[in-house]
Structures are given as C-alpha cells and as structure tokens.
Design a protein around this motif. Structure first.
Motif, PDB file in Angstrom:
ATOM      1  N   ARG A  20       5.428 -18.620 -11.824  1.00  9.45           N
ATOM      2  CA  ARG A  20       4.771 -17.617 -10.968  1.00  9.45           C
ATOM      3  C   ARG A  20       3.277 -17.879 -10.882  1.00  9.45           C
ATOM      4  O   ARG A  20       2.681 -17.814  -9.800  1.00  9.45           O
ATOM      5  CB  ARG A  20       5.067 -16.209 -11.476  1.00  9.45           C
ATOM      6  N   THR A  23       2.764 -21.067  -8.790  1.00 11.55           N
ATOM      7  CA  THR A  23       3.124 -20.768  -7.405  1.00 11.55           C
ATOM      8  C   THR A  23       2.005 -20.013  -6.705  1.00 11.55           C
ATOM      9  O   THR A  23       1.696 -20.279  -5.536  1.00 11.55           O
ATOM     10  CB  THR A  23       4.444 -19.973  -7.352  1.00 11.55           C
ATOM     11  N   GLN A  24       1.367 -19.086  -7.407  1.00  9.31           N
ATOM     12  CA  GLN A  24       0.265 -18.324  -6.815  1.00  9.31           C
ATOM     13  C   GLN A  24      -0.896 -19.230  -6.399  1.00  9.31           C
ATOM     14  O   GLN A  24      -1.523 -19.006  -5.362  1.00  9.31           O
ATOM     15  CB  GLN A  24      -0.214 -17.239  -7.775  1.00  9.31           C
ATOM     16  N   GLU A  27       0.380 -21.026  -3.239  1.00 12.44           N
ATOM     17  CA  GLU A  27       0.467 -20.068  -2.128  1.00 12.44           C
ATOM     18  C   GLU A  27      -0.910 -19.802  -1.529  1.00 12.44           C
ATOM     19  O   GLU A  27      -1.061 -19.737  -0.308  1.00 12.44           O
ATOM     20  CB  GLU A  27       1.087 -18.747  -2.599  1.00 12.44           C
ATOM     21  N   ARG A  28      -1.912 -19.636  -2.383  1.00 10.47           N
ATOM     22  CA  ARG A  28      -3.269 -19.347  -1.921  1.00 10.47           C
ATOM     23  C   ARG A  28      -3.798 -20.482  -1.046  1.00 10.47           C
ATOM     24  O   ARG A  28      -4.448 -20.239  -0.034  1.00 10.47           O
ATOM     25  CB  ARG A  28      -4.182 -19.108  -3.121  1.00 10.47           C
TER      26      ARG A  28
END
Length: 142
Positions: A20, A23-24, A27-28
C-alpha cells in the motif's frame, strides 16, 4: 502468541502494508497521466509483445481474469488498448496498445521513472534491487 506478536510476525500483513505504501508513491506519480499502477503494468506487458492473449496477460501479471478485465475496461474505454479476435481461436481475445496507448505509455514511463527514483531514494537502490529479486522469486515471474 498474543495479537501484537502475531501482527509483528505476519508476513502477509507486512507485505500488504508495504505494498500500500509503495503503491501510493506510484499512484501519485502516474495520476497526472491518468493511469493506475495496475494499468501501467498492463501497458508495460502489452508494449513488449503484440497480440497478447488475455489468458497470457493474466498469467504474466499473476492476476485473475476478473481483476484484469476490471483494469482493462478504462484502458479500452479511453482508446489506449484494443481487443481483437485471435487468429487461432475465435473465442480468445488478443490485446494491443493503440497508437494513443503507445504515446500514453511513453508519458507514463517518465512518471514511473520518477516514482521508481523516489522509492529507491527512500529505500536504497541496492535494497530495492534485492527486494525485487526476492519478490520475483516467489512467483517465478518477471
């Protein structure tokens, strides 16, 4: 073992928490391009080979077909990926990046490189390489 010890010893919890977090980061960086990390992985796989069967893509990404279809729908809707009928089996679908998909993937690769650099600065380049090697060894995929 009490609950705190279980949480500290749980491989699944540690991997999911780390996933997580990582992934953040991705994603950003990918969000301005309009693709998710999962969609980026799909595009990367499709960029390596034309006319990839849906089943081959699912296997390469270690994804079940339902999850893959869910991630593919926006890519198809936005004109980045096109599906066709396999020459060898009319029931099988082949997938390809469109011209727009190739251009978008080019932009996404730059964003991915920024995310990759951010992660490696925080975690260390050598540790990141060793981590990838260990994780790929779990699935036997690359």
């Amino acid at each position: 073992m009490d609950d705190i010890q279980i949480a500290d010893a749980c491989n699944c919890f540690a991997l999911r928490q780390a996933a997580r977090f990582v992934t953040q980061i991705y994603e950003r960086h990918l969000q301005p391009i309009g693709v998710t990390p999962a969609q980026f992985s799909i595009m990367a796989a499709l960029s390596r080979r034309e006319d990839m069967l849906m089943s081959e893509l699912a296997e390469a990404l270690v994804m079940d077909r339902t999850t893959l279809l869910r991630a593919l729908k926006p890519l198809q809707r936005d004109g980045l990926v096109q599906a066709g009928v396999s020459e060898g089996d009319a029931r099988a679908h082949t997938l390809n990046l469109t011209k727009l998909g190739l251009r978008t993937f080019g932009q996404a690769k730059r964003a991915w490189r920024s995310a990759q650099n951010e992660f490696e600065q925080q975690f260390g380049e050598r540790r990141a390489k060793a981590l990838r090697k260990a994780l790929f060894s779990l699935t036997g995929k690359r």
